[in-house]
Design an enzyme around this catalytic site. Structure first.
Site, PDB file in Angstrom:
ATOM      1  N   LEU A 258       0.858  -1.188   0.000  1.00 35.33           N
ATOM      2  CA  LEU A 258       0.000   0.000   0.000  1.00 35.33           C
ATOM      3  C   LEU A 258       0.889   1.230   0.000  1.00 35.33           C
ATOM      4  O   LEU A 258       1.870   1.287   0.750  1.00 35.33           O
ATOM      5  CB  LEU A 258      -0.912   0.000   1.222  1.00 35.33           C
ATOM      6  CG  LEU A 258      -1.734   1.260   1.539  1.00 35.33           C
ATOM      7  CD1 LEU A 258      -3.047   0.857   2.246  1.00 35.33           C
ATOM      8  CD2 LEU A 258      -0.979   2.257   2.418  1.00 35.33           C
ATOM      9  N   ASN A 259       0.555   2.234  -0.863  1.00 41.48           N
ATOM     10  CA  ASN A 259       1.177   3.543  -0.690  1.00 41.48           C
ATOM     11  C   ASN A 259       0.143   4.652  -0.885  1.00 41.48           C
ATOM     12  O   ASN A 259      -0.925   4.562  -0.285  1.00 41.48           O
ATOM     13  CB  ASN A 259       2.461   3.712  -1.518  1.00 41.48           C
ATOM     14  CG  ASN A 259       2.312   3.679  -3.012  1.00 41.48           C
ATOM     15  OD1 ASN A 259       1.943   2.652  -3.581  1.00 41.48           O
ATOM     16  ND2 ASN A 259       2.611   4.775  -3.693  1.00 41.48           N
ATOM     17  N   ASP A 260       0.392   5.668  -1.648  1.00 40.40           N
ATOM     18  CA  ASP A 260      -0.349   6.927  -1.648  1.00 40.40           C
ATOM     19  C   ASP A 260      -1.867   6.789  -1.529  1.00 40.40           C
ATOM     20  O   ASP A 260      -2.487   5.987  -2.239  1.00 40.40           O
ATOM     21  CB  ASP A 260      -0.090   7.695  -2.949  1.00 40.40           C
ATOM     22  CG  ASP A 260       1.375   7.912  -3.240  1.00 40.40           C
ATOM     23  OD1 ASP A 260       2.218   7.450  -2.470  1.00 40.40           O
ATOM     24  OD2 ASP A 260       1.667   8.555  -4.263  1.00 40.40           O
TER      25      ASP A 260
ATOM     26  N   SER B  22      -0.814   7.354  -9.188  1.00 40.79           N
ATOM     27  CA  SER B  22      -1.603   8.261  -8.361  1.00 40.79           C
ATOM     28  C   SER B  22      -2.500   9.202  -9.152  1.00 40.79           C
ATOM     29  O   SER B  22      -2.161   9.642 -10.247  1.00 40.79           O
ATOM     30  CB  SER B  22      -0.682   9.078  -7.463  1.00 40.79           C
ATOM     31  OG  SER B  22      -0.080   8.262  -6.494  1.00 40.79           O
TER      32      SER B  22
ATOM     33  N   ARG C  20       3.879  13.268 -13.387  1.00 40.42           N
ATOM     34  CA  ARG C  20       2.878  12.347 -12.842  1.00 40.42           C
ATOM     35  C   ARG C  20       2.122  12.999 -11.677  1.00 40.42           C
ATOM     36  O   ARG C  20       2.529  14.016 -11.147  1.00 40.42           O
ATOM     37  CB  ARG C  20       3.551  11.064 -12.350  1.00 40.42           C
ATOM     38  CG  ARG C  20       4.576  11.282 -11.237  1.00 40.42           C
ATOM     39  CD  ARG C  20       5.080   9.954 -10.697  1.00 40.42           C
ATOM     40  NE  ARG C  20       6.125  10.131  -9.710  1.00 40.42           N
ATOM     41  CZ  ARG C  20       7.425  10.119  -9.963  1.00 40.42           C
ATOM     42  NH1 ARG C  20       7.846   9.942 -11.215  1.00 40.42           N
ATOM     43  NH2 ARG C  20       8.317  10.284  -9.000  1.00 40.42           N
ATOM     44  N   ASP C  21       1.053  12.342 -11.277  1.00 37.19           N
ATOM     45  CA  ASP C  21       0.205  12.720 -10.140  1.00 37.19           C
ATOM     46  C   ASP C  21      -0.642  13.946 -10.509  1.00 37.19           C
ATOM     47  O   ASP C  21      -0.191  14.812 -11.251  1.00 37.19           O
ATOM     48  CB  ASP C  21       1.005  12.979  -8.870  1.00 37.19           C
ATOM     49  CG  ASP C  21       1.941  11.844  -8.510  1.00 37.19           C
ATOM     50  OD1 ASP C  21       1.689  10.712  -8.955  1.00 37.19           O
ATOM     51  OD2 ASP C  21       2.935  12.093  -7.799  1.00 37.19           O
TER      52      ASP C  21
ATOM     53  N   GLU D 125       5.846  15.736  -6.165  1.00 41.90           N
ATOM     54  CA  GLU D 125       4.867  14.661  -6.273  1.00 41.90           C
ATOM     55  C   GLU D 125       3.569  15.066  -5.580  1.00 41.90           C
ATOM     56  O   GLU D 125       3.562  15.858  -4.636  1.00 41.90           O
ATOM     57  CB  GLU D 125       5.411  13.381  -5.621  1.00 41.90           C
ATOM     58  CG  GLU D 125       6.611  12.779  -6.318  1.00 41.90           C
ATOM     59  CD  GLU D 125       6.880  11.360  -5.863  1.00 41.90           C
ATOM     60  OE1 GLU D 125       6.655  10.442  -6.659  1.00 41.90           O
ATOM     61  OE2 GLU D 125       7.327  11.172  -4.720  1.00 41.90           O
TER      62      GLU D 125
END
Length: 505
Positions: free
Chosen positions: A41-43, A104, A161-162, A225
């Site tokens: 699991l991350n962001d 993300s 990204r993001d 980010e």
């Protein structure tokens, strides 16, 4: 090229057998913070309050506790406390723009249609993609036009990204995190009428990577980010996570003024003193008007330990973010979390003198919520000790010190003795904390096995600890100088899961 556009209704139960079973046996796995059943699991992604339901999407690898070929996990809650595990929202395609991961992004309401804007990865290319959802947000269809932005702006960029997407005066606006090599991190601004056809506007704001060093705690990095732009109590906030050549550093935020196509910064601040232990935060405004924020609590142990445990990555507890009287963000936990409190212990006022340590025998455990008000004498320090073994060989110390001249104090987390395992991270974390004129601080500490979240007069510090001793459960207070404990309240926190799989009620 034509792709399979309709996603399977995969659930976390499709993960390799044994991951969740190993995960639940790990003594370091939190019991009231949200974690994926197994794997990586991350962001936090797609955070939203939709038709009375809170939706928390997140970066997820259901196949291993490793940062690889990321999916979008999905969980829902009506109270920000109990969470229901939902079908996986996004799965990397067999080919096409997100073959190597669905990274993300955000959830927006496009005229009643739930729409995800995310970064699809194919090789080294990461480009914006779109998926639309069913009314209950449980099934998703990728847009055949993906990627909806075919290439980043021209130039030598560190990454692209993001996403942060919002509707303004009838037009969609869109920030993509990036960095200009040799200059600094940036957020590129786009606009669109339909979320598919985007016009590049330009950089909203660009940082200066030459100002400061990577070792500094407010260096803005070579890439931004997870940019997040929002207005709170009349102030515009641009939050981002500082990144540099593959290394995650910490979340920061600018206060300033967003107007037209630019953000004029006023002051730069640290968002959480835990540095990478509260990373990639995302926020949303709920139906009650609150700004709710989650962050990713990264691990502090090595890859072999994570693989053996079958899981890694913890979501922070939900925070309410407001603007403090000093112009900085103030953070506190959502009050709904009080539902988990059990077995209250309330200790009357007492004084701790220089060099003494008071063991609070009535309070112990690895699932605790502690609230205390401490008044520290000039030149002194209060030290709250948690997860202490009987012989003191393992202990985590949360210190609030007050300088002799009475100016702002320092919140410091000492982890040098948090674990007898030499492989885990034990570096201290610290930051400035405002004190009242008489040196008082309202301190709240949440202990959840390896997850630790600290709040001191609106400032936050999140971290991870990995005690090895089963008796590392003690709590106490020590002092340098004189410390008056004006109140001390503690509760055991109920677990949200028990047994071989999560029981998100």
């Amino acid at each position: 090229m034509t792709h399979d556009l309709t996603l399977p209704r995969a659930r976390h139960g499709d993960a390799p057998k044994g991951l969740a079973e190993r995960a639940v046996l790990d003594p370091h796995r939190p019991r009231f913070h949200f974690t994926a059943p197994g794997g990586w699991l991350n962001d936090p992604n797609g955070l939203a309050h939709w038709d009375g339901v809170y939706h928390l999407f997140y970066q997820y690898n259901p196949l291993a506790a490793a940062h690889h070929r990321i999916h979008w996990g999905h969980a829902t809650s009506r109270d920000l406390v109990s969470w229901t595990d939902e079908p996986v929202a996004l799965v990397p395609g067999s080919d096409g723009p997100d073959r190597d991961g669905c990274w993300s992004g955000v959830l927006v309401d496009d005229g009643g249609t739930p729409t995800l804007v995310y970064s699809g990865r194919h090789g080294e290319r990461e480009l914006p993609c779109v998926a639309t959802g069913s009314p209950d947000l449980r099934s998703w269809r990728k847009d055949p036009a993906n990627p909806v932005i075919g290439a980043p702006p021209e130039g030598d960029l560190t990454a692209f990204r993001d996403h942060c997407v919002w509707r303004e005066n009838g037009t969609w606006r869109h920030l993509v995190g990036s960095g200009i090599r040799g200059v600094g991190g940036t957020a590129f601004l786009y606009e669109s009428q339909d979320l598919r056809d985007w016009r590049y506007v330009g950089p909203l704001l660009t940082g200066d990577a030459s100002s400061g060093r990577a070792a500094d705690l407010d260096w803005t990095g070579t890439m931004w980010e997870c940019v997040d732009l929002f207005r709170i109590d009349g102030a515009d906030i641009l939050a981002f996570s500082a990144w540099d050549e593959g290394t995650t550093h910490y979340p920061l935020y600018w206060t300033g003024r967003y107007e037209g196509d630019t953000f004029t910064p006023h002051t730069l601040h640290r968002l959480d003193y835990g540095q990478r232990y509260f990373y990639a935060p995302q926020s949303t405004r709920d139906a009650r008007g609150r700004r709710i924020m989650f962050g990713w609590l990264q691990e502090g142990r090595d890859e072999d330990a994570m693989a053996a445990a079958g899981w890694c990555g913890v979501m922070s507890l939900p925070r309410v973010v407001t603007l403090g009287g000093d112009g900085q963000l103030a953070q506190e936990l959502v009050p709904e979390l009080a539902r988990l409190r059990r077995d209250a212990v309330r200790i009357g006022a007492f004084t701790v003198t220089d060099g003494t340590h008071v063991h609070l025998d009535a309070v112990s455990g690895d699932q605790l919520d502690i609230e205390t008000t401490l008044r520290v004498a000039p030149g002194g320090a209060a030290r709250l000790v948690v997860r202490e073994s009987a012989d003191g060989a393992e202990r985590t110390v949360i210190e609030v010190s007050r300088p002799a001249d009475g100016t702002a104090g320092t919140l410091r987390l000492h982890r040098e003795s948090s674990s007898l395992d030499p492989s885990v991270d034990s570096e201290p974390r610290y930051g400035e904390v405002p004190l009242t004129g008489d040196g008082a601080v309202d301190l709240r500490v949440l202990v959840d096995h390896s997850a630790l979240e600290i709040f001191a007069n609106g400032r936050a510090l999140a971290a991870r600890i990995y005690p090895t001793r089963p008796d590392a459960l003690g709590v106490g207070i020590s002092a340098a100088g004189t410390v008056v404990v004006e109140r001390f309240d503690a509760w055991r926190m109920a677990a949200l899961f028990d047994g071989p799989r999560p029981l998100w009620p």
